[in-house]
Write an enzyme that holds these catalytic residues in place. Structure first.
Site, mmCIF file in Angstrom:
data_model
loop_
_atom_site.group_PDB
_atom_site.id
_atom_site.type_symbol
_atom_site.label_atom_id
_atom_site.label_comp_id
_atom_site.label_asym_id
_atom_site.label_seq_id
_atom_site.Cartn_x
_atom_site.Cartn_y
_atom_site.Cartn_z
ATOM 1 N N CYS A 97 7.316 -0.034 14.032
ATOM 2 C CA CYS A 97 5.641 -0.122 15.538
ATOM 3 C C CYS A 97 5.945 0.074 16.373
ATOM 4 C CB CYS A 97 5.345 -1.377 15.178
ATOM 5 S SG CYS A 97 3.353 -1.796 15.747
ATOM 6 N N HIS A 154 -2.412 -0.123 8.555
ATOM 7 C CA HIS A 154 -1.484 -0.703 9.764
ATOM 8 C C HIS A 154 -1.862 -0.607 11.800
ATOM 9 C CE1 HIS A 154 2.580 -0.576 12.245
ATOM 10 N NE2 HIS A 154 1.470 -0.567 13.279
ATOM 11 N N GLU A 155 -3.332 1.029 11.472
ATOM 12 C CA GLU A 155 -3.757 0.839 12.590
ATOM 13 C C GLU A 155 -4.412 -0.719 12.895
ATOM 14 O OE1 GLU A 155 -2.502 2.001 14.942
ATOM 15 O OE2 GLU A 155 -0.634 2.932 14.200
ATOM 16 N N HIS A 174 -3.750 -3.859 14.124
ATOM 17 C CA HIS A 174 -3.845 -3.896 15.442
ATOM 18 C C HIS A 174 -5.149 -4.008 15.952
ATOM 19 C CE1 HIS A 174 0.063 -2.515 16.118
ATOM 20 N NE2 HIS A 174 0.065 -1.716 15.692
HETATM 21 ZN ZN ZN Z 1 1.714 -1.120 15.076
#
Ligand code: ZN
Length: 192
Positions: free
Chosen positions: A110, A152-153, A156
């Site tokens: 990341c 993953h995004e 966030h």
């Molecule tokens: Zn990330």
């Protein structure tokens, strides 16, 4: 331009980002932010960038994966990950739904946890419903590496980092990953 990517420990990475309205999406400010995020992601380099990573607590992420040569992965490694090129696109207010129960384990990194990587189980297939940069509804069915990037995004945007989902004993510096882990798994840590 100094690197604007905020690192873990900054509270903006742990907040649930707020949704954007149609008017906001079409504003010059957000359109400009999208351009900045594209440049920051490419310069990093990364295959995804979420707005909280540059300090903006809004539900907006950009994704682009050229796959291929730049990754320094062989075609065998790319195939193993089901990693294919994904053109640049913008997702706003996304809702992610896993498709099926199957998960796959690979190392990921990341841009906000710079210099580290870990093995993380991710759903193999997902559906994402979101708005694009014009405020139009989109529905994406993704598998393999693209499905991983989406998970993953979108994490966030909900204040979640991969370190919350990793197999903690696999957490490693990128340097030690190359030294000790790559003989087991040729994955090059990938920043998102
Ligand atoms: Zn990330």
């Amino acid at each position: 331009m100094p690197n604007p990517i905020v690192q873990t420990g900054h509270p903006v990475l742990r907040a649930e980002a707020r949704e954007l309205t149609q008017d906001e999406i079409k504003s010059a400010e957000i359109q400009e932010l999208i351009e900045i995020m594209r440049e920051v992601m490419r310069a990093a380099p990364g295959v995804g960038l979420a707005a909280p990573q540059i300090g903006e607590s809004i539900k907006l992420t950009v994704i682009e994966d050229e796959a291929g040569e730049k990754t320094k992965m062989s075609s065998e490694e790319l195939n193993l990950r089901e990693r294919y090129p994904v053109p640049f696109h913008v997702l706003i207010n996304p809702i992610l739904t896993p498709v099926g129960d199957e998960k796959v384990d690979f190392f990921e990194g990341c841009l906000s946890v710079q210099g580290f990587a870990a093995n993380v189980a991710r759903y193999k297939k997902v559906n994402v419903k979101a708005l694009n940069e014009k405020g139009e509804e989109v529905s994406i069915d993704a598998k393999g590496w693209y499905a991983r990037i989406l998970q993953h995004e979108i994490d966030h945007l909900n204040g979640i980092l991969y370190i919350d989902r990793m197999y903690s004993t696999t957490f490693t510096t990128v340097e030690n990953k190359v030294r000790f882990w790559d003989s087991l798994d040729q994955a090059k840590p990938l920043s998102q």
